[in-house]
Design an enzyme around this catalytic site. Structure first.
Site, short mmCIF file in Angstrom:
data_model
loop_
_atom_site.label_atom_id
_atom_site.label_comp_id
_atom_site.label_asym_id
_atom_site.label_seq_id
_atom_site.Cartn_x
_atom_site.Cartn_y
_atom_site.Cartn_z
CB THR A 1 33.23 -28.35 -26.26
OG1 THR A 1 33.52 -29.47 -27.06
CG2 THR A 1 31.91 -27.92 -26.37
NE ARG B 1 8.60 -61.39 -18.01
CZ ARG B 1 7.91 -61.36 -16.97
NH1 ARG B 1 8.62 -61.89 -15.86
NH2 ARG B 1 6.82 -60.44 -16.73
CD GLU C 1 35.51 -37.16 -30.39
OE1 GLU C 1 35.63 -36.50 -31.33
OE2 GLU C 1 36.45 -37.18 -29.32
P1 TGC Z 1 36.45 -26.38 -42.08
O1 TGC Z 1 36.88 -25.39 -42.77
O2 TGC Z 1 35.33 -27.53 -42.56
O3 TGC Z 1 37.82 -27.23 -41.47
C1 TGC Z 1 38.79 -26.59 -41.00
C2 TGC Z 1 40.07 -27.31 -41.29
O4 TGC Z 1 40.18 -28.50 -40.77
C3 TGC Z 1 40.17 -29.54 -41.85
N1 TGC Z 1 39.18 -30.54 -41.34
C4 TGC Z 1 39.53 -31.71 -40.80
N2 TGC Z 1 40.92 -32.12 -40.65
C5 TGC Z 1 41.04 -33.22 -40.25
N3 TGC Z 1 40.13 -34.04 -39.77
C6 TGC Z 1 38.78 -33.50 -39.76
N4 TGC Z 1 38.01 -34.45 -39.45
C7 TGC Z 1 38.41 -32.64 -40.40
N5 TGC Z 1 37.51 -31.78 -40.77
C8 TGC Z 1 37.74 -30.59 -41.30
C9 TGC Z 1 39.57 -28.90 -42.98
O5 TGC Z 1 40.01 -29.31 -44.32
C10 TGC Z 1 40.17 -27.62 -42.88
O6 TGC Z 1 41.52 -27.51 -43.24
P2 TGC Z 1 42.10 -26.11 -43.84
O7 TGC Z 1 43.59 -26.72 -44.23
O8 TGC Z 1 41.43 -26.14 -45.18
O9 TGC Z 1 42.20 -25.26 -42.91
O10 TGC Z 1 35.84 -26.16 -40.63
P3 TGC Z 1 34.48 -25.77 -40.12
O11 TGC Z 1 34.65 -24.61 -39.05
O12 TGC Z 1 33.66 -25.35 -41.07
O13 TGC Z 1 33.94 -27.09 -39.20
C11 TGC Z 1 33.77 -28.25 -39.86
C12 TGC Z 1 33.12 -29.18 -38.94
C13 TGC Z 1 31.67 -28.79 -38.56
C14 TGC Z 1 33.11 -30.42 -39.63
C15 TGC Z 1 33.86 -29.31 -37.32
O14 TGC Z 1 33.95 -28.14 -36.79
C16 TGC Z 1 33.46 -30.40 -36.45
O15 TGC Z 1 33.89 -31.50 -36.62
N6 TGC Z 1 32.74 -30.05 -35.51
C17 TGC Z 1 32.19 -30.89 -34.51
C18 TGC Z 1 32.85 -30.85 -33.13
C19 TGC Z 1 33.39 -31.94 -32.49
O16 TGC Z 1 33.15 -32.90 -32.95
N7 TGC Z 1 33.75 -31.46 -31.18
C20 TGC Z 1 34.37 -32.61 -30.47
C21 TGC Z 1 35.08 -32.28 -29.12
S1 TGC Z 1 35.88 -33.38 -28.14
C22 TGC Z 1 34.84 -34.47 -27.68
O17 TGC Z 1 33.49 -34.41 -28.01
C23 TGC Z 1 35.30 -35.54 -26.89
S2 TGC Z 1 34.07 -36.77 -26.19
C24 TGC Z 1 34.88 -37.88 -25.39
C25 TGC Z 1 35.20 -38.93 -26.24
O18 TGC Z 1 35.82 -39.21 -27.41
O19 TGC Z 1 34.99 -40.07 -25.70
P1 FAD Z 2 25.35 -27.80 -30.47
O1 FAD Z 2 26.35 -27.59 -31.31
O2 FAD Z 2 24.66 -26.42 -29.65
O3 FAD Z 2 24.11 -28.66 -31.12
C1 FAD Z 2 22.90 -28.44 -30.69
C2 FAD Z 2 21.98 -29.25 -31.86
O4 FAD Z 2 22.13 -28.19 -33.02
C3 FAD Z 2 22.54 -30.63 -32.39
O5 FAD Z 2 21.41 -31.28 -32.53
C4 FAD Z 2 23.22 -30.44 -33.39
O6 FAD Z 2 23.58 -31.37 -34.26
C5 FAD Z 2 22.50 -29.21 -34.01
N1 FAD Z 2 23.40 -28.41 -34.90
C6 FAD Z 2 24.30 -27.52 -34.85
N2 FAD Z 2 24.80 -27.10 -35.70
C7 FAD Z 2 24.13 -27.54 -36.89
C8 FAD Z 2 24.17 -27.52 -38.31
N3 FAD Z 2 25.28 -26.72 -38.96
N4 FAD Z 2 23.22 -28.14 -39.19
C9 FAD Z 2 22.33 -28.89 -38.40
N5 FAD Z 2 22.48 -29.08 -36.89
C10 FAD Z 2 23.15 -28.38 -36.16
N6 FAD Z 2 34.02 -31.77 -25.79
C11 FAD Z 2 35.43 -31.69 -25.64
O7 FAD Z 2 36.12 -30.86 -26.36
N7 FAD Z 2 36.08 -32.50 -24.83
C12 FAD Z 2 35.60 -33.42 -24.08
O8 FAD Z 2 36.44 -34.11 -23.51
C13 FAD Z 2 34.14 -33.77 -24.21
N8 FAD Z 2 33.49 -34.38 -23.59
C14 FAD Z 2 32.17 -34.56 -23.51
C15 FAD Z 2 31.58 -35.52 -22.59
C16 FAD Z 2 30.02 -35.49 -22.44
C17 FAD Z 2 29.33 -36.28 -21.43
C18 FAD Z 2 29.28 -34.47 -23.54
C19 FAD Z 2 27.93 -34.79 -23.66
C20 FAD Z 2 29.91 -33.83 -24.25
C21 FAD Z 2 31.17 -33.67 -24.43
N9 FAD Z 2 32.20 -32.94 -24.99
C22 FAD Z 2 33.61 -32.70 -25.12
C23 FAD Z 2 31.44 -31.67 -26.06
C24 FAD Z 2 30.91 -32.58 -27.20
O9 FAD Z 2 31.91 -32.41 -28.17
C25 FAD Z 2 29.74 -31.46 -27.51
O10 FAD Z 2 28.68 -31.60 -26.66
C26 FAD Z 2 29.36 -31.56 -29.00
O11 FAD Z 2 30.49 -31.42 -30.02
C27 FAD Z 2 28.16 -30.94 -29.45
O12 FAD Z 2 28.13 -29.44 -28.97
P2 FAD Z 2 26.92 -28.83 -28.40
O13 FAD Z 2 26.52 -29.76 -27.02
O14 FAD Z 2 27.28 -27.60 -28.03
O15 FAD Z 2 25.56 -28.81 -29.36
#
Ligand code: TGC
Ligand code: FAD
Length: 396
Positions: free
Chosen positions: A144, A280, A375
């Site tokens: 992110t 309670r 996530e």
């Molecule tokens: P899109 O074109 O749909 O996908 C790009 C390529 O990725 C493939 N793909 C996946 N592959 C494996 N697992 C998945 N879940 C996949 N989702 C998509 C897809 O097939 C494609 O492959 P290819 O070969 O065709 O290139 O990409 P997009 O840019 O339209 O985005 C899709 C979207 C919105 C679902 C994705 O960007 C997304 O999941 N966004 C959410 C971001 C997110 O979850 N960030 C988390 C950061 S880490 C974190 O938060 C850690 S928190 C700490 C803890 O875990 O406790």
């Molecule tokens: P945004 O993407 O700006 O979203 C804001 C709002 O818009 C949300 O309600 C969202 O659902 C909505 N939105 C966005 N796009 C759309 C759409 N297409 N249609 C409808 N609604 C939409 N990231 C890492 O990489 N590594 C980590 O270890 C990690 N740890 C984290 C720990 C904490 C405590 C927190 C809070 C976050 C962490 N993250 C980490 C980041 C986390 O993955 C992001 O916060 C998350 O992916 C959402 O991104 P954003 O906060 O920028 O929100």
């Protein structure tokens, strides 16, 4: 046909006997992690949450390493090679204490170690994984950015080649364990698309700043990572990484753990509400005797058990090698929302006491705001499900 009148009355803590279908080995792992959590984590977690930090993260990492939960679902390199269900159970028992503690384990094992395990060279795996599994080294996962959250494909962090070196510039935001990490897995755009890099956090030009003022996931360190001309040797690149699909495939592992973790948080809130409602008294009797309270408890026990069934089914699919990433989205979407409903109802049953740290319910409720956001937000997983069932992508 069995006679339902002769069946044993359900256990309020496992109403559908979900754990009854666990193997002896899975039950052992559950009990080991549950015992550790009760002894080592539960007594202090409210203080950590209050302080907004984990006071001794290195000691905690070492204990998690000794427990064997870091990368426990990975094979080789000092990892336990446990089943997906066993890993899920560990996440469930840790998050029953606090989401921040499960997050520590998820980020280390499901994200940083998984990225190295999936995409690293043999040298990288040998250099990092055994010491990360043992809890001697802490890892973080930088995907992110300040302007790229739900849409990580828009990231601005760049890696350019300079001779045989790589030079990284950019900022990562909201990175769990960033400022206590020894190693950061950083995702950056290159001329060949998005690639992953293993960045030692003592590399010149790398710095991490802790995020303060969080009202959620307070028993967890969250950081900004700054990469200012970080020069790395050629072998810092994760050679198997290629495109956005690489980090997303790591996210599937962490999201899977969150599905189980949410069940743990929900179960803890439900159990706290049952205990509180039984003791309670208002209007001359326990509040558990009021119909409106029982409706809340009924909703809660249904949510907890349906979420537990979903987690177990995903685990069985995963262990059979048949779990699609949209099924993980189903689990994250359904189970985190269920946990949020349960935490909210549990808080209301606790009345004023429910807003204090003496009871776990508001702490869980606040943590779950993060769990619903990271996530992949609730909306992103709804769109992922919508895409899966309609065939039409509505992300952009
Ligand atoms: P899109 O074109 O749909 O996908 C790009 C390529 O990725 C493939 N793909 C996946 N592959 C494996 N697992 C998945 N879940 C996949 N989702 C998509 C897809 O097939 C494609 O492959 P290819 O070969 O065709 O290139 O990409 P997009 O840019 O339209 O985005 C899709 C979207 C919105 C679902 C994705 O960007 C997304 O999941 N966004 C959410 C971001 C997110 O979850 N960030 C988390 C950061 S880490 C974190 O938060 C850690 S928190 C700490 C803890 O875990 O406790
Ligand atoms: P945004 O993407 O700006 O979203 C804001 C709002 O818009 C949300 O309600 C969202 O659902 C909505 N939105 C966005 N796009 C759309 C759409 N297409 N249609 C409808 N609604 C939409 N990231 C890492 O990489 N590594 C980590 O270890 C990690 N740890 C984290 C720990 C904490 C405590 C927190 C809070 C976050 C962490 N993250 C980490 C980041 C986390 O993955 C992001 O916060 C998350 O992916 C959402 O991104 P954003 O906060 O920028 O929100």
């Amino acid at each position: 046909m069995s006679d339902p009148r002769k069946a044993a009355a359900p256990d309020p803590d496992d109403f559908l006997d979900v754990d009854g279908s666990l193997s002896a080995e899975e039950r052992d792992i559950r009990d080991t992690v549950r015992g550790f959590a009760a002894r080592e984590l539960l007594p202090d977690v409210a203080d950590w949450f209050d302080a907004g930090t984990i006071p001794e993260p290195r000691a905690l990492a070492k204990s998690f390493g000794d427990l064997g939960v870091f990368g426990m679902h990975l094979d080789g390199y000092g990892c336990a090679g446990a089943s997906a269900v066993a890993y899920g159970l560990a996440c469930r028992e840790l998050e029953a204490v606090d989401s921040g503690l499960r997050s520590f384990v998820s980020v280390q094992g499901s994200l940083a170690m998984t990225a190295i395990h999936k995409f690293g060279s043999e040298e990288q795996k040998n250099a990092w994984l055994p010491r990360m599994a043992a809890g001697e080294l802490i890892g973080c996962f930088g995907l992110t950015e300040p302007d790229s959250g739900s849409d990580p494909g828009s990231m601005r962090t760049r890696a350019r080649r300079d001779g045989s070196d790589w030079v990284l510039d950019g900022t990562k935001m909201w990175i769990t364990n960033g400022s206590i990490a020894d190693v950061a897995v950083v995702w950056a755009t290159t001329e060949e698309g998005i690639r992953g890099f293993v960045v030692p956090t003592d590399a010149p030009g790398f710095s991490a700043n802790t995020v303060h003022g969080k009202l959620s996931l307070r028993a967890s360190v969250t950081s900004e990572l700054v990469l200012d001309g970080v020069r790395l040797p050629a072998d810092a690149l994760l050679p198997g990484s290629s495109g956005l699909g690489s980090p997303l495939s790591c996210l599937n592992e962490a999201r899977y753990g969150i599905v189980w973790g949410a069940v743990g948080a929900a179960r803890a809130c439900y159990r706290a509400a049952l205990d509180y409602a039984a003791t309670r008294e208002q209007f001359g009797r326990p509040i558990a005797g009021f119909q409106l309270t029982q409706r809340k408890l009924a909703d809660m026990v249904v949510d907890v058990n349906q979420a537990a069934l979903t987690a177990l089914q995903l685990g069985r699919l995963k262990d059979a090698g048949r779990c699609h990433h949209t099924q993980v989205s189903f689990g994250k979407f359904a189970c985190v929302a269920a946990a949020q409903r349960v935490a909210r109802e549990a808080r209301s049953i606790h009345g004023a006491n429910g807003i204090t740290l003496e009871y776990p319910v508001l702490r869980h409720m606040l943590n779950l705001e993060t769990v619903a956001t990271y996530e992949g937000t609730e909306e992103i997983h709804a769109l992922s499900l919508g895409h899966a069932v309609t065939g039409i992508s509505a992300f952009r």
